[in-house]
Design a protein around this motif. Structure first.
Motif, mmCIF file in Angstrom:
data_model
loop_
_atom_site.group_PDB
_atom_site.id
_atom_site.type_symbol
_atom_site.label_atom_id
_atom_site.label_comp_id
_atom_site.label_asym_id
_atom_site.label_seq_id
_atom_site.Cartn_x
_atom_site.Cartn_y
_atom_site.Cartn_z
ATOM 1 N N VAL A 181 -6.262 4.147 -9.578
ATOM 2 C CA VAL A 181 -6.890 4.060 -10.900
ATOM 3 C C VAL A 181 -5.952 4.706 -11.913
ATOM 4 C CG1 VAL A 181 -8.858 4.719 -12.323
ATOM 5 C CG2 VAL A 181 -9.213 4.167 -9.915
ATOM 6 N N ILE A 182 -5.590 3.966 -12.949
ATOM 7 C CA ILE A 182 -4.682 4.519 -13.958
ATOM 8 C C ILE A 182 -5.380 4.748 -15.294
ATOM 9 C CG2 ILE A 182 -2.563 3.646 -12.921
ATOM 10 C CD1 ILE A 182 -2.716 1.287 -14.905
ATOM 11 N N HIS A 183 -6.605 4.229 -15.449
ATOM 12 C CA HIS A 183 -7.296 4.409 -16.728
ATOM 13 C C HIS A 183 -8.787 4.153 -16.531
ATOM 14 C CE1 HIS A 183 -7.732 4.601 -21.080
ATOM 15 N NE2 HIS A 183 -8.412 3.477 -21.049
ATOM 16 N N ARG A 184 -9.605 4.942 -17.207
ATOM 17 C CA ARG A 184 -11.048 4.738 -17.202
ATOM 18 C C ARG A 184 -11.539 4.646 -18.641
ATOM 19 N NH1 ARG A 184 -13.084 6.115 -12.020
ATOM 20 N NH2 ARG A 184 -11.608 7.356 -10.794
ATOM 21 N N ASN A 185 -12.459 3.716 -18.860
ATOM 22 C CA ASN A 185 -13.063 3.533 -20.179
ATOM 23 C C ASN A 185 -14.527 3.194 -19.953
ATOM 24 O OD1 ASN A 185 -13.978 2.627 -22.653
ATOM 25 N ND2 ASN A 185 -12.071 1.606 -23.196
ATOM 26 N N GLY A 186 -15.390 4.227 -20.001
ATOM 27 C CA GLY A 186 -16.788 4.004 -19.647
ATOM 28 C C GLY A 186 -16.880 3.603 -18.187
ATOM 29 N N SER A 187 -17.570 2.490 -17.908
ATOM 30 C CA SER A 187 -17.677 2.025 -16.523
ATOM 31 C C SER A 187 -16.522 1.108 -16.122
ATOM 32 C CB SER A 187 -19.006 1.296 -16.309
ATOM 33 O OG SER A 187 -19.107 0.165 -17.154
ATOM 34 N N ASN A 188 -15.589 0.878 -17.073
ATOM 35 C CA ASN A 188 -14.436 0.030 -16.779
ATOM 36 C C ASN A 188 -13.281 0.863 -16.224
ATOM 37 O OD1 ASN A 188 -15.689 -2.342 -17.870
ATOM 38 N ND2 ASN A 188 -15.291 -1.516 -19.914
ATOM 39 N N CYS A 189 -12.732 0.402 -15.117
ATOM 40 C CA CYS A 189 -11.582 1.068 -14.508
ATOM 41 C C CYS A 189 -10.422 0.085 -14.426
ATOM 42 C CB CYS A 189 -11.911 1.554 -13.096
ATOM 43 S SG CYS A 189 -13.015 2.973 -13.055
ATOM 44 N N ILE A 190 -9.216 0.574 -14.732
ATOM 45 C CA ILE A 190 -8.015 -0.237 -14.594
ATOM 46 C C ILE A 190 -7.237 0.270 -13.384
ATOM 47 C CG2 ILE A 190 -5.849 -0.979 -15.650
ATOM 48 C CD1 ILE A 190 -7.188 -0.627 -18.383
ATOM 49 N N TYR A 191 -6.955 -0.637 -12.482
ATOM 50 C CA TYR A 191 -6.223 -0.319 -11.254
ATOM 51 C C TYR A 191 -4.813 -0.902 -11.333
ATOM 52 C CZ TYR A 191 -10.582 1.031 -8.918
ATOM 53 O OH TYR A 191 -11.751 1.653 -8.563
ATOM 54 N N LYS A 192 -3.868 -0.113 -10.882
ATOM 55 C CA LYS A 192 -2.496 -0.593 -10.706
ATOM 56 C C LYS A 192 -2.300 -0.833 -9.219
ATOM 57 C CE LYS A 192 2.331 0.700 -11.565
ATOM 58 N NZ LYS A 192 3.225 1.786 -12.082
ATOM 59 N N VAL A 193 -1.962 -2.072 -8.879
ATOM 60 C CA VAL A 193 -1.941 -2.505 -7.483
ATOM 61 C C VAL A 193 -0.576 -3.095 -7.153
ATOM 62 C CG1 VAL A 193 -3.042 -4.056 -5.815
ATOM 63 C CG2 VAL A 193 -4.422 -3.006 -7.623
ATOM 64 N N THR A 194 -0.038 -2.719 -5.991
ATOM 65 C CA THR A 194 1.234 -3.287 -5.519
ATOM 66 C C THR A 194 1.107 -3.619 -4.038
ATOM 67 O OG1 THR A 194 2.092 -1.060 -5.107
ATOM 68 C CG2 THR A 194 2.702 -2.107 -7.203
ATOM 69 N N LYS A 195 1.938 -4.528 -3.601
ATOM 70 C CA LYS A 195 1.902 -4.981 -2.218
ATOM 71 C C LYS A 195 2.438 -3.891 -1.295
ATOM 72 C CE LYS A 195 2.448 -9.594 -0.308
ATOM 73 N NZ LYS A 195 3.103 -10.910 -0.533
ATOM 74 N N LYS A 196 1.758 -3.684 -0.192
ATOM 75 C CA LYS A 196 2.274 -2.749 0.809
ATOM 76 C C LYS A 196 3.477 -3.371 1.499
ATOM 77 C CE LYS A 196 -1.886 -0.106 2.021
ATOM 78 N NZ LYS A 196 -2.893 0.192 3.062
ATOM 79 N N PRO A 197 4.509 -2.555 1.775
ATOM 80 C CA PRO A 197 5.667 -3.116 2.497
ATOM 81 C C PRO A 197 5.242 -3.543 3.894
ATOM 82 C CG PRO A 197 5.857 -0.731 2.240
ATOM 83 C CD PRO A 197 4.687 -1.148 1.432
ATOM 84 N N GLN A 198 5.746 -4.697 4.314
ATOM 85 C CA GLN A 198 5.408 -5.167 5.652
ATOM 86 C C GLN A 198 6.162 -4.340 6.684
ATOM 87 O OE1 GLN A 198 6.195 -9.367 5.794
ATOM 88 N NE2 GLN A 198 4.236 -9.871 4.870
ATOM 89 N N SER A 199 5.466 -4.001 7.765
ATOM 90 C CA SER A 199 6.116 -3.199 8.813
ATOM 91 C C SER A 199 7.190 -4.018 9.497
ATOM 92 C CB SER A 199 5.069 -2.723 9.817
ATOM 93 O OG SER A 199 4.403 -3.833 10.352
ATOM 94 N N MET A 200 8.283 -3.365 9.780
ATOM 95 C CA MET A 200 9.401 -4.028 10.430
ATOM 96 C C MET A 200 9.095 -4.176 11.918
ATOM 97 S SD MET A 200 11.707 -4.525 8.047
ATOM 98 C CE MET A 200 13.264 -4.652 8.918
ATOM 99 N N SER A 201 9.174 -5.369 12.417
ATOM 100 C CA SER A 201 8.966 -5.567 13.853
ATOM 101 C C SER A 201 10.320 -5.572 14.560
ATOM 102 C CB SER A 201 8.240 -6.898 14.113
ATOM 103 O OG SER A 201 8.951 -7.975 13.562
ATOM 104 N N THR A 202 10.370 -4.922 15.668
ATOM 105 C CA THR A 202 11.623 -4.816 16.403
ATOM 106 C C THR A 202 11.830 -6.059 17.258
ATOM 107 O OG1 THR A 202 11.268 -2.446 16.534
ATOM 108 C CG2 THR A 202 12.966 -3.372 17.974
ATOM 109 N N ALA A 203 12.941 -6.686 17.072
ATOM 110 C CA ALA A 203 13.247 -7.896 17.846
ATOM 111 C C ALA A 203 14.008 -7.522 19.111
ATOM 112 C CB ALA A 203 14.072 -8.863 16.998
ATOM 113 N N PHE A 204 13.627 -8.122 20.214
ATOM 114 C CA PHE A 204 14.311 -7.878 21.485
ATOM 115 C C PHE A 204 14.952 -9.174 21.969
ATOM 116 C CE2 PHE A 204 11.051 -4.574 21.343
ATOM 117 C CZ PHE A 204 11.803 -3.454 21.665
#
Length: 204
Positions: A181-204
């Protein structure tokens, strides 16, 4: 059909919004609090989107995407097909001809149409689009498909009066994204959202 017109002021920009009343647009024929909260946040933080590529989901009246264009962005406004005429009307009333090349309007039905769009947006915007729990899986899939690791998503939601909004932001989104949450205005909330990095899978 009657038009309901109102002017809004944000940081030196006047945005004239016309709403298509009696047009079966339902919730799209209104300017809702979360949209105004996001516009006011851009104004307060002196956002400049020059050179940035943005996509707005559920544009409705178009007020947020229009302001983002006036703030310099290259913006694609999207909504369901039957809402696009209202958006086009408001874009024509607010965006000077010399800037029209920086704004696009197109249909995007969540869960399907996002496959027709690139995923190289700098920002994705959504205001008051979290209100129908049945749509949450489609919205989350759309956000996943549309954003890259560099995309910043701003979601502005009414946390008190929209069904499922608390669960969406506090439980569902954090499963797939980083969110704060980066800002609140009454009952309104603004969220800043970013993609989680994908976990690296180990190749064999």
């Amino acid at each position: 059909m009657s038009l309901e017109e109102k002017d809004y002021q944000f940081g030196g920009h006047t945005v004239k919004i016309s709403l298509f009343k009696e047009s079966f647009l339902g919730v799209s024929a209104y300017v809702w609090g979360p949209g105004l909260a996001l516009c006011q946040y851009f104004e307060a933080e002196k956002f400049n989107f020059t050179g940035k590529k943005l996509l707005e989901l559920g544009s409705g009246s178009g007020i947020v995407g229009i302001l983002a264009t006036l703030l310099g962005g290259d913006v694609t406004l999207t909504d369901k097909p039957h809402v696009l005429k209202q958006i086009e009307y408001n874009v024509s009333a607010n965006i000077p001809l010399g800037s029209r090349h920086r704004i696009k309007i197109s249909s995007l039905v969540w869960g399907t149409d996002q496959k027709n769009y690139p995923n190289d947006f700098d920002f994705i915007l959504g205001s008051d689009i979290v209100y129908s729990p049945i749509q949450f899986p489609f919205l989350l899939q759309t956000l996943q498909d549309l954003c890259s690791s560099n995309t910043v998503i701003y979601l502005s939601s009414d946390m008190k009066y929209r069904e499922g909004s608390v669960k969406f932001h506090e439980e569902l989104v954090p499963e797939q994204f980083n969110s704060e949450v980066i800002h609140r205005n009454g009952s309104n909330c603004i969220y800043k959202v970013t993609k989680k990095p994908q976990s690296m899978s180990t190749a064999f």
